[in-house]
Design a protein around this motif. Structure first.
Motif, short mmCIF file in Angstrom:
data_model
loop_
_atom_site.label_atom_id
_atom_site.label_comp_id
_atom_site.label_asym_id
_atom_site.label_seq_id
_atom_site.Cartn_x
_atom_site.Cartn_y
_atom_site.Cartn_z
N ALA A 207 -23.34 -8.72 -9.97
CA ALA A 207 -22.60 -9.86 -10.51
C ALA A 207 -21.12 -9.56 -10.66
CB ALA A 207 -23.20 -10.28 -11.85
N THR A 208 -20.79 -8.31 -10.99
CA THR A 208 -19.38 -7.93 -11.13
C THR A 208 -18.68 -7.95 -9.78
OG1 THR A 208 -19.96 -6.55 -13.03
CG2 THR A 208 -17.83 -6.15 -12.01
N LEU A 209 -19.36 -7.45 -8.74
CA LEU A 209 -18.78 -7.49 -7.40
C LEU A 209 -18.60 -8.94 -6.94
CD1 LEU A 209 -17.85 -6.11 -4.81
CD2 LEU A 209 -20.26 -5.93 -4.11
N ALA A 210 -19.58 -9.79 -7.21
CA ALA A 210 -19.46 -11.21 -6.83
C ALA A 210 -18.28 -11.86 -7.54
CB ALA A 210 -20.76 -11.94 -7.14
N LEU A 211 -18.10 -11.53 -8.82
CA LEU A 211 -16.98 -12.06 -9.58
C LEU A 211 -15.66 -11.61 -8.97
CD1 LEU A 211 -15.74 -13.47 -12.06
CD2 LEU A 211 -16.16 -11.36 -13.36
N ALA A 212 -15.56 -10.32 -8.61
CA ALA A 212 -14.33 -9.80 -8.00
C ALA A 212 -14.04 -10.51 -6.68
CB ALA A 212 -14.46 -8.30 -7.79
N ARG A 213 -15.05 -10.72 -5.87
CA ARG A 213 -14.84 -11.41 -4.60
C ARG A 213 -14.33 -12.83 -4.82
NH1 ARG A 213 -20.51 -9.24 -2.06
NH2 ARG A 213 -19.71 -7.41 -0.95
N ASN A 214 -14.91 -13.50 -5.80
CA ASN A 214 -14.54 -14.89 -6.06
C ASN A 214 -13.10 -15.01 -6.53
OD1 ASN A 214 -14.28 -17.34 -7.92
ND2 ASN A 214 -16.21 -17.78 -6.88
N VAL A 215 -12.73 -14.18 -7.51
CA VAL A 215 -11.38 -14.33 -8.09
C VAL A 215 -10.29 -13.86 -7.14
CG1 VAL A 215 -12.26 -14.23 -10.46
CG2 VAL A 215 -11.45 -12.12 -9.36
N THR A 216 -10.57 -12.81 -6.34
CA THR A 216 -9.55 -12.36 -5.38
C THR A 216 -9.39 -13.39 -4.27
OG1 THR A 216 -11.22 -11.00 -4.26
CG2 THR A 216 -9.77 -9.90 -5.86
N ALA A 217 -10.47 -14.07 -3.89
CA ALA A 217 -10.36 -15.14 -2.89
C ALA A 217 -9.48 -16.27 -3.40
CB ALA A 217 -11.75 -15.66 -2.54
N ARG A 218 -9.41 -16.45 -4.71
CA ARG A 218 -8.57 -17.49 -5.30
C ARG A 218 -7.14 -17.00 -5.57
NH1 ARG A 218 -11.51 -21.49 -8.66
NH2 ARG A 218 -13.66 -21.58 -7.93
N GLY A 219 -6.87 -15.75 -5.24
CA GLY A 219 -5.51 -15.22 -5.39
C GLY A 219 -5.27 -14.39 -6.62
N ALA A 220 -6.28 -14.20 -7.48
CA ALA A 220 -6.11 -13.39 -8.68
C ALA A 220 -6.03 -11.90 -8.32
CB ALA A 220 -7.26 -13.62 -9.65
N LYS A 221 -5.37 -11.13 -9.17
CA LYS A 221 -5.31 -9.68 -9.02
C LYS A 221 -6.38 -9.05 -9.90
CE LYS A 221 -0.33 -9.63 -8.09
NZ LYS A 221 -0.18 -11.10 -8.04
N VAL A 222 -6.92 -7.92 -9.45
CA VAL A 222 -7.99 -7.23 -10.17
C VAL A 222 -7.56 -5.81 -10.51
CG1 VAL A 222 -10.33 -6.26 -9.97
CG2 VAL A 222 -9.88 -8.60 -9.21
N VAL A 223 -7.76 -5.44 -11.77
CA VAL A 223 -7.65 -4.04 -12.21
C VAL A 223 -9.06 -3.58 -12.55
CG1 VAL A 223 -6.85 -2.49 -14.04
CG2 VAL A 223 -5.29 -4.20 -13.07
N LEU A 224 -9.46 -2.45 -12.00
CA LEU A 224 -10.83 -1.95 -12.16
C LEU A 224 -10.84 -0.65 -12.95
CD1 LEU A 224 -13.91 -1.89 -11.37
CD2 LEU A 224 -13.19 -0.60 -9.33
N PHE A 225 -11.66 -0.61 -14.01
CA PHE A 225 -12.03 0.63 -14.70
C PHE A 225 -13.42 1.00 -14.19
CE2 PHE A 225 -8.86 -1.06 -17.55
CZ PHE A 225 -8.26 0.04 -18.15
N THR A 226 -13.57 2.24 -13.70
CA THR A 226 -14.84 2.64 -13.12
C THR A 226 -15.02 4.14 -13.27
OG1 THR A 226 -16.22 2.47 -11.11
CG2 THR A 226 -13.86 2.91 -10.79
N ASP A 227 -16.06 4.69 -12.66
CA ASP A 227 -16.31 6.14 -12.70
C ASP A 227 -15.74 6.80 -11.45
OD1 ASP A 227 -18.23 5.57 -10.66
OD2 ASP A 227 -19.65 5.04 -12.24
N ARG A 228 -15.96 8.10 -11.32
CA ARG A 228 -15.33 8.84 -10.22
C ARG A 228 -15.95 8.52 -8.86
NH1 ARG A 228 -17.79 13.49 -8.30
NH2 ARG A 228 -19.61 14.27 -9.41
N TRP A 229 -17.13 7.89 -8.84
CA TRP A 229 -17.74 7.51 -7.57
C TRP A 229 -17.22 6.17 -7.07
CZ3 TRP A 229 -20.59 9.21 -11.82
CH2 TRP A 229 -21.01 10.53 -11.74
N LEU A 230 -16.56 5.42 -7.91
CA LEU A 230 -15.91 4.15 -7.64
C LEU A 230 -16.89 3.02 -7.34
CD1 LEU A 230 -12.66 4.86 -5.61
CD2 LEU A 230 -13.13 5.19 -8.02
#
Length: 293
Positions: A207-230
């Motif tokens: 669901a998080t990946l789907a959200l990122a795809r949706n908002v970037t397609a609309r022109g929003a910028k994304v900052v990601l906090f994640t682990d070392r495997w990304l």
């Protein structure tokens, strides 16, 4: 992995290493890096020819890129990816069963925490490229951008913690709610003047990946906090802020990520200067006026 860079931080994953070395790469090598990150790690698990075709470069360019990262060849690179895949799929239950088989460490939880957590925090901060932190701060300091933060099952707590600070020092920040109607209302108008902050850790949430795809397609910028495997979201994010997750328990630790959030907030206050001070003063006055202080 053979390592021509003796100062390479211990424990950095392949994707994080790619991002760290990106600035050293030739334009053609950068195309390989972006092709790999855009479909990580699947893009690296095929043949050299397939990765070269995906990046629209030659096979020797792919091999030069891997050499720059410190790999002795394509098989060594793929072996590292497969080891990462196994680590990425580790769950608390898997870790608990491993402890059951080997027995609990004899020293106890407190000494384990004292040995593990400070090192994980120090490693996280040492391994974070200054450029990534600076890029994140520039985005958060742009008060024309509306900030929306979201996390997963546990990491929502980190998203909420970040938003509470942003409300205090820059405003125009909100936590994405759980309810579907409220979420839709908040996302329906997302566009180029939005900054979406996502927290996504191993056993990454679709669901998080789907959200990122949706908002970037609309022109929003994304900052990601994640682990070392990304998280897979890394391929879509403007800025990626990875943390270590070593823990004294079967659960991955969010302590290093919390330290990273607080570091970001400190850097943002430094950047905003008097603007942050004025906002804090206004918040204090409002709390008193509305009886919330």
């Amino acid at each position: 992995m053979s390592n021509p860079h003796p100062d390479e931080p211990h424990g950095v994953g392949v994707a994080a290493l790619v991002r760290q070395r990106l600035g050293e790469c030739s334009p053609a090598e950068r195309r390989v890096a972006r092709a790999l990150l855009a479909s990580y790690p699947a893009a690296g698990l095929g043949t050299v020819a397939a990765l070269a075709e995906r990046a629209e470069v030659s096979a020797p360019t792919v091999l030069r890129f891997l050499s720059r990262l410190g790999f002795g060849g394509y098989p060594e690179f793929q072996r590292a990816l497969r080891e990462e895949l196994a680590e990425r799929e580790t769950s608390p239950l898997t870790a608990y069963r491993a402890t059951e088989r080997t027995g609990a460490p004899p020293e106890g939880a407190l000494p384990r925490a004292a040995a593990t957590l400070p090192e994980a925090v120090a490693g996280t901060l040492a391994e974070l490229p200054q450029g990534e932190l600076d890029a994140a701060v520039r985005l958060f300091a742009d008060q024309q951008l509306r900030v929306t933060a979201a996390g997963g099952r546990f990491s929502t707590l980190l998203a909420h913690y970040l938003v509470l600070h942003l409300m205090q020092v820059r405003g125009n920040s909100r936590l994405l709610p759980a309810g579907p109607v409220e979420r839709t209302d908040m996302l329906v108008d997302v566009g180029r003047r939005d900054l979406v902050v996502l927290f996504d850790f191993r056993r990454y949430e679709e669901a998080t990946l789907a959200l990122a795809r949706n908002v970037t397609a609309r022109g929003a910028k994304v900052v990601l906090f994640t682990d070392r495997w990304l998280s897979p979201v890394a391929g879509l994010a403007e800025v990626v802020l990875p943390s270590r997750v070593e823990s004294p328990s079967p659960y991955d630790s969010f302590t290093p990520t919390l330290a990273l959030v607080e570091t970001l907030v400190a850097a943002l206050i430094d950047r905003l200067g008097p603007v942050a001070g004025a906002r804090l003063k206004a918040m204090e006055a409002a709390q008193q006026a509305f009886g919330e202080g």
